[in-house]
Write an enzyme that holds these catalytic residues in place. Structure first.
Site, PDB file in Angstrom:
ATOM      1  N   ASP A  86       0.845  -1.200   0.000  1.00 45.44           N
ATOM      2  CA  ASP A  86       0.000   0.000   0.000  1.00 45.44           C
ATOM      3  C   ASP A  86       0.881   1.250   0.000  1.00 45.44           C
ATOM      4  O   ASP A  86       0.384   2.376  -0.075  1.00 45.44           O
ATOM      5  CB  ASP A  86      -1.020  -0.020   1.152  1.00 45.44           C
ATOM      6  CG  ASP A  86      -0.383  -0.056   2.524  1.00 45.44           C
ATOM      7  OD1 ASP A  86       0.852  -0.205   2.627  1.00 45.44           O
ATOM      8  OD2 ASP A  86      -1.136   0.059   3.528  1.00 45.44           O
ATOM      9  N   SER A  87       2.208   1.044   0.016  1.00 42.07           N
ATOM     10  CA  SER A  87       3.148   2.141  -0.228  1.00 42.07           C
ATOM     11  C   SER A  87       2.868   2.776  -1.588  1.00 42.07           C
ATOM     12  O   SER A  87       3.340   3.881  -1.867  1.00 42.07           O
ATOM     13  CB  SER A  87       4.595   1.633  -0.171  1.00 42.07           C
ATOM     14  OG  SER A  87       4.757   0.492  -0.991  1.00 42.07           O
ATOM     15  N   GLU A  93      -1.342  -5.422   8.718  1.00 43.41           N
ATOM     16  CA  GLU A  93      -0.482  -4.895   9.780  1.00 43.41           C
ATOM     17  C   GLU A  93      -1.082  -5.135  11.163  1.00 43.41           C
ATOM     18  O   GLU A  93      -2.292  -5.035  11.336  1.00 43.41           O
ATOM     19  CB  GLU A  93      -0.292  -3.381   9.572  1.00 43.41           C
ATOM     20  CG  GLU A  93       0.354  -3.050   8.243  1.00 43.41           C
ATOM     21  CD  GLU A  93       0.556  -1.541   8.031  1.00 43.41           C
ATOM     22  OE1 GLU A  93       0.298  -0.758   8.968  1.00 43.41           O
ATOM     23  OE2 GLU A  93       0.975  -1.166   6.924  1.00 43.41           O
ATOM     24  N   GLU A 107       9.431  -4.377  10.113  1.00 45.70           N
ATOM     25  CA  GLU A 107       9.862  -3.095   9.543  1.00 45.70           C
ATOM     26  C   GLU A 107      10.450  -2.187  10.614  1.00 45.70           C
ATOM     27  O   GLU A 107       9.841  -1.958  11.656  1.00 45.70           O
ATOM     28  CB  GLU A 107       8.665  -2.397   8.865  1.00 45.70           C
ATOM     29  CG  GLU A 107       9.062  -1.038   8.266  1.00 45.70           C
ATOM     30  CD  GLU A 107       8.055  -0.470   7.277  1.00 45.70           C
ATOM     31  OE1 GLU A 107       7.059  -1.150   6.944  1.00 45.70           O
ATOM     32  OE2 GLU A 107       8.283   0.673   6.830  1.00 45.70           O
TER      33      GLU A 107
END
Ligand code: KIV
Length: 282
Positions: free
Chosen positions: A44-45, A115, A182
């Site tokens: 989704d970056s 996430e 991350e």
């Protein structure tokens, strides 16, 4: 041969590092696939690097489907993972299953990524129970940027570090097939990688992880402004693109492009005939 969940797991078990890169379109996916990347993440970056938003929060299911379809057509061998966008799974277990299903059924992905830890375990379990592999994502989870107060390294104090370890174990138990770590300290990622039986894929999490993932625009020098320290520039495609665009503008303006070799020809007598005909009508 198409990579699968089992390919990634066997790479962890044999110690062969897993390579993952983001892609958002057919051409990039095809090139990455031809180079032999194990897995492609439709992150989704894309909200930031393709659509120009400040963060990933505005990304919709329609955005993700549009880009996932294109990537799936280009990825012949790579295992395609599609991100579940903000509010496509947090709202309910039902929403999570329906939206994960769309990314697989309409988008052509082989797995979805979402996430969070303990708070999304119910969703992970329900999606996995629907026969859809789930990749988890812990540490700096960009959809929580407003809670973190910015894009900051996570797990630097005891409580936060212990929570990330607990979450990793919980999402593994819920059925996740891998987890992205991350922006956490390398030593913490190493502990998690040793404790888990599923692969860890790091981004800013050191080299003890079972694999690495990078946003392709970062690693090809296509992003402008601040890039995080883990985003090594493996090539300067940005400079190459600037060179190409500038040469095109200069040659077009000067008239040297297109030259004979870029031009189609036709027999002279046909042109003569046309000219004669047109002269008759004038
Ligand atoms: O959206 C994305 O590109 C990601 C990577 C940073 C792991 O989630």
């Amino acid at each position: 041969m198409k990579n699968t969940v089992s390919t990634l797991l066997s790479q962890k078990q044999s110690g062969k590092k897993i390579t993952m890169l983001t892609a958002y379109d057919y051409t990039t996916a095809r090139i990455e696939d031809e180079c032999g990347v194990n897995s492609i993440l439709v992150g989704d970056s894309l909200g930031m690097v393709m659509l120009g938003y400040d963060n990933t929060l505005p990304v919709t299911m329609e955005d993700m489907l549009h880009h996932t379809k294109a990537v799936s057509r280009g990825a012949k061998n790579a295992f395609v993972v599609a991100d579940m966008p903000f509010m496509s799974y947090q709202t309910s277990v039902y929403d999570a299953v329906v939206n994960a299903g769309r990314l697989i059924k309409e988008g052509g992905a082989q797995a979805v990524k979402l996430e969070g830890g303990a708070e999304v375990c119910e969703q992970i379990k329900a999606i996995v129970d629907s026969s859809i592999p789930v990749v988890g994502h812990l540490g700096l989870t960009p959809q929580s940027v407003n809670v973190f107060g910015g894009f900051k390294v996570q797990g630097k104090n005891y409580e936060r570090a212990a929570k990330i370890i607990d979450d990793a174990l919980l999402i593994q138990e819920a059925g996740a097939c891998a987890v992205v770590l991350e922006c956490i300290p390398a030593k913490l990622a190493e502990i998690i990688t040793k404790e888990l039986t599923i692969p860890t894929i790091g981004i800013g999490a050191g080299n003890a992880c079972d694999g690495q993932v990078l946003v392709y625009q970062d690693m090809l020098g296509l992003t402008t402004g601040h890039t995080p320290k883990f985003a090594k520039k493996f090539a300067d495609a940005g400079a190459l693109m600037r060179e190409g665009f500038s040469a095109y503008i200069q040659e077009t303006e000067s008239g040297s492009f297109p030259a004979d070799e870029h031009t189609y020809s036709v027999d002279d007598d046909i042109i003569e005939h046309i000219k004669k005909e047109r002269g008759k009508n004038e």
